[in-house]
Design a protein around this motif. Sequence first.
Motif: not given
Length: 141
Positions: A39, A50, A78, A81-82, A105, A116, A121
């Motif tokens: 990231f 993050l 996954i 967004s988290s 994220h 993400i 990802r």
Amino acid sequence: MYHLTIAPRFCETDALGHINNSVVPMWFEQARDPIFKYFVPSMKPEDWNLIIARVEVDYLAQLEYAEDVEIKTWLGKIGNSSMSVVQEAWQNGVCCAKGKAVMIHFDYEANAAQPIPPDIREKLAEHLRAEHLQAEHLQEV
């Protein structure tokens, strides 16, 4: 799976001579560096995107000074967004602690979660823990 070997420091012990319980979450955070780098390749705080939403640790056995500790890190799930990061601390063949961190994220300017990116990802998916994949497959059937 990611691996990090840590040599416990004397200052990380408690009055009983064991590794203090406050140290394990810091070791787990250090072992998340490879994920952070997906990231934030620069690892500069001004580029950070993050945040931590939750951290939990289960202590299963005592950790001792002067014996290396192996931290194993996987992705548990996954989301959009988290993600959940699952971790274990092993010493002398014994799993001494297990943990989970939920990370988001995050766009600090918008003060909101952001998806993400597909390339990140894909990299994260390479480190999904096998039993989590099996559990998700069974739920889909």
